[in-house]
Write an enzyme that holds these catalytic residues in place. Structure first.
Site, PDB file in Angstrom:
ATOM      1  N   TYR A 160      36.398  20.089  -4.294  1.00  0.00           N
ATOM      2  CA  TYR A 160      35.953  19.633  -5.567  1.00  0.00           C
ATOM      3  C   TYR A 160      34.330  18.610  -5.746  1.00  0.00           C
ATOM      4  O   TYR A 160      34.215  19.134  -7.019  1.00  0.00           O
ATOM      5  CB  TYR A 160      36.839  18.257  -5.584  1.00  0.00           C
ATOM      6  CG  TYR A 160      37.003  17.412  -4.846  1.00  0.00           C
ATOM      7  CD1 TYR A 160      35.973  16.528  -4.891  1.00  0.00           C
ATOM      8  CD2 TYR A 160      37.677  16.922  -3.248  1.00  0.00           C
ATOM      9  CE1 TYR A 160      35.369  15.497  -4.131  1.00  0.00           C
ATOM     10  CE2 TYR A 160      37.938  15.803  -3.061  1.00  0.00           C
ATOM     11  CZ  TYR A 160      36.511  15.170  -3.233  1.00  0.00           C
ATOM     12  OH  TYR A 160      36.199  14.297  -1.870  1.00  0.00           O
ATOM     13  N   LYS A 161      33.715  19.788  -4.568  1.00  0.00           N
ATOM     14  CA  LYS A 161      32.272  19.029  -5.042  1.00  0.00           C
ATOM     15  C   LYS A 161      31.121  20.794  -5.630  1.00  0.00           C
ATOM     16  O   LYS A 161      31.893  21.165  -6.844  1.00  0.00           O
ATOM     17  CB  LYS A 161      31.615  18.840  -4.236  1.00  0.00           C
ATOM     18  CG  LYS A 161      32.154  17.540  -3.664  1.00  0.00           C
ATOM     19  CD  LYS A 161      31.522  16.888  -2.007  1.00  0.00           C
ATOM     20  CE  LYS A 161      32.451  15.234  -1.945  1.00  0.00           C
ATOM     21  NZ  LYS A 161      32.020  14.952  -0.644  1.00  0.00           N
ATOM     22  N   ASP A 211      30.676  19.160   8.907  1.00  0.00           N
ATOM     23  CA  ASP A 211      31.090  18.512   7.626  1.00  0.00           C
ATOM     24  C   ASP A 211      30.630  19.118   6.989  1.00  0.00           C
ATOM     25  O   ASP A 211      28.887  19.101   6.866  1.00  0.00           O
ATOM     26  CB  ASP A 211      31.548  17.171   7.926  1.00  0.00           C
ATOM     27  CG  ASP A 211      32.224  16.654   6.331  1.00  0.00           C
ATOM     28  OD1 ASP A 211      32.438  17.809   5.738  1.00  0.00           O
ATOM     29  OD2 ASP A 211      32.991  15.435   5.710  1.00  0.00           O
ATOM     30  N   PHE A 231      29.181  10.626   6.955  1.00  0.00           N
ATOM     31  CA  PHE A 231      30.764  10.133   5.287  1.00  0.00           C
ATOM     32  C   PHE A 231      31.205   9.055   6.058  1.00  0.00           C
ATOM     33  O   PHE A 231      32.034   9.411   7.375  1.00  0.00           O
ATOM     34  CB  PHE A 231      31.038  10.968   5.158  1.00  0.00           C
ATOM     35  CG  PHE A 231      31.849  10.536   3.584  1.00  0.00           C
ATOM     36  CD1 PHE A 231      31.305  10.569   2.720  1.00  0.00           C
ATOM     37  CD2 PHE A 231      33.183  10.681   3.900  1.00  0.00           C
ATOM     38  CE1 PHE A 231      31.927  10.088   1.329  1.00  0.00           C
ATOM     39  CE2 PHE A 231      33.636  10.571   2.371  1.00  0.00           C
ATOM     40  CZ  PHE A 231      32.873  10.563   1.188  1.00  0.00           C
ATOM     41  N   ARG A 243      21.991   9.057  -6.662  1.00  0.00           N
ATOM     42  CA  ARG A 243      21.937  10.328  -6.685  1.00  0.00           C
ATOM     43  C   ARG A 243      22.049  12.049  -7.691  1.00  0.00           C
ATOM     44  O   ARG A 243      22.623  11.390  -8.510  1.00  0.00           O
ATOM     45  CB  ARG A 243      23.559  10.834  -6.121  1.00  0.00           C
ATOM     46  CG  ARG A 243      23.016  10.105  -4.220  1.00  0.00           C
ATOM     47  CD  ARG A 243      24.155  10.800  -3.332  1.00  0.00           C
ATOM     48  NE  ARG A 243      24.881  10.648  -4.043  1.00  0.00           N
ATOM     49  CZ  ARG A 243      26.496  11.328  -4.078  1.00  0.00           C
ATOM     50  NH1 ARG A 243      26.551  11.661  -2.607  1.00  0.00           N
ATOM     51  NH2 ARG A 243      27.381  11.778  -4.446  1.00  0.00           N
TER      52      ARG A 243
END
Ligand SMILES: *Cc1c(COP(=O)(O)O)cnc(C)c1O
Length: 429
Positions: free
Chosen positions: A235-236, A210, A131, A389
């Site tokens: 938050y995912k 991560d 990321f 995605r």
């Protein structure tokens, strides 16, 4: 479009949904109805209904009524208490996880702690699939430390995944730290954590992983895999809400030795003695910095509970079932419309999202989101330059949702509906 194949997929999907042991969990997310197909749970998870009432109480009763007394009625211990709630989902032990800050800030704190602890080793190894923020923050740490550290980015041979032997070649006795995303944000590639840790440990390097794109989507066993440190996002797939605080994990054996690269009063021994000299407190709390964002943190718990009740093995089984159906539909229906696969085909090498490429991905994404009479609004997410995605969050997605999404994708391409939209990007994609 092949209508016969589409009908076959509809039948298969309905059958799978009828047999789905997690079908009841969908109702815990009150905002989802048939007019919306949400394929972006890997960027921002939806709101659990329970969170609404919890937040009302946190604001009205804890803050409004309790005022500062609420610090001693649960707020102070919240970062660790939530960490312990999360621990079983990631194979951590009690006292190894706490919630704090953002993923980026936690990376800085933990990577800095390792570099300070291993002054003789100057290399940090990552891959070019990681990321962007992970690259940026390590680079800024290296620059700030100014002690000759170097971040090496190993290139993925295909832009999708990383063969372990390629990464292994880059890890040597100079390497202090290997840091990668467990599941790669773009392609969905899933690292074998145990193999990664074995390779790094063989050279005396530590592993900081991560988990942002794997927590809540993939079973994780940090203890068994040998991972040294981890960070992750809530938050995912954890459905903790926009900007929800991140978590960090430090294996118990390392906690005493490691001092965070950012020292703050919430990580200090006896913070309410207000002494000017910093002594880190024992345990995982030393990795806290400043005052935790209590209101945001309160919102994290219902999502964790839903996952714990569901169990990560059934969650993964459903994720695999949904993903396999989607990939079969890509081959049978989407390939002819110009969609290619930008994720590993093999289930064992993939997390819970699937990346497609299409030259018109940007405008197709806009067309999917635009409300059109009698059609569901479909929200996936777009990644530059041509990536769509598809987030496959197993707690609330149904197999039939994916069939409807595929039907709509083909329709948008075949009718050239996307041509109504401009190439103008928005601030957040
Ligand atoms: C979402 C995500 C992040 C987010 O980092 P923040 O600092 O919390 O915004 C970091 N790393 C990965 C791999 C992610 O998917």
């Amino acid at each position: 479009m092949n209508p016969v194949r589409l009908d076959e997929f509809k039948d298969i999907a309905s059958e799978k949904d009828r047999e789905d042991p997690l079908q009841h969990v969908r109702s815990a997310f009150g905002g989802l109805d048939d007019s919306l197909i949400y394929l972006d749970g890997n960027s921002l998870g939806p709101l659990p209904t329970e969170t609404k009432e919890l937040m009302r109480r946190a604001v009205a009763e804890e803050w409004g009524g309790g005022l500062i007394r609420s610090w001693n009625r649960g707020w102070y211990g919240l970062p660790e208490r939530l960490g312990n709630e999360l621990a079983p989902l990631i194979g951590a032990r009690e006292g190894e996880v706490c919630f704090a800050d953002s993923v980026t800030v936690n990376l800085f704190k933990l990577a800095g702690a390792i570099l300070k602890d291993q002054p003789g080793r100057k290399r940090i190894v990552t891959d070019d699939l990681n990321f962007p923020s992970d690259h940026y923050v390590i680079e800024s740490l290296v620059e700030l430390m100014d002690q000759g550290h170097r971040l090496d980015r190993v290139s993925s041979p295909d832009g999708i995944g990383m063969p372990m032997e390629v990464l292994a070649e880059a890890i040597d006795e100079e390497t202090a730290l290997v840091t990668v995303s467990h599941v790669v944000f773009k392609s969905g590639f899933l690292y074998d954590l145990t193999a990664l840790c074995a390779v790094a440990h063989a050279k005396g390097a530590l592993v900081l992983v991560d988990l942002s794109h794997s927590v809540g989507a993939v079973p994780i066993d940090l203890e068994a895999s040998g991972a040294d440190l981890a960070v992750g996002c809530s938050y995912k797939y954890l459905n903790g809400g926009p900007g929800a605080p991140a978590f960090l994990y430090v294996r118990k054996e390392h906690q005493e030795r490691l001092v965070p690269a950012l020292a703050g009063w919430f990580g200090a021994k006896d913070p309410f003695h207000f002494t000017p000299d910093y002594t880190p407190v024992d345990g995982i709390r030393r990795f806290l910095v400043g005052t935790p964002p209590i209101l945001s943190m309160r919102a994290v718990e219902p999502g964790i509970r839903l996952l714990r009740e569901a169990g990560m093995a059934p969650v993964r089984a459903k994720s695999e079932s949904l993903s396999e159906l989607f990939l079969e539909m890509r081959e049978a229906l989407l390939a002819d419309a110009g969609f290619t696969l930008a994720s590993p085909r093999s289930t064992g090498l993939r997390g819970s999202h699937v990346s497609l490429k299409h030259p018109e991905a940007f405008r197709i994404n806009k067309a999917l989101i635009e409300p059109v009479l009698d059609r569901p609004v479909i929200i996936p997410d777009f990644r530059v330059p041509d990536n769509l995605r598809i987030g496959i969050a197993p707690l609330y997605l149904r197999h039939v949702d994916l069939v409807r999404a595929v039907e709509r994708l083909v329709e948008i391409v075949e009718t050239r509906e996307y041509e109504r939209f401009s190439h103008e990007p928005s601030a957040v994609t």
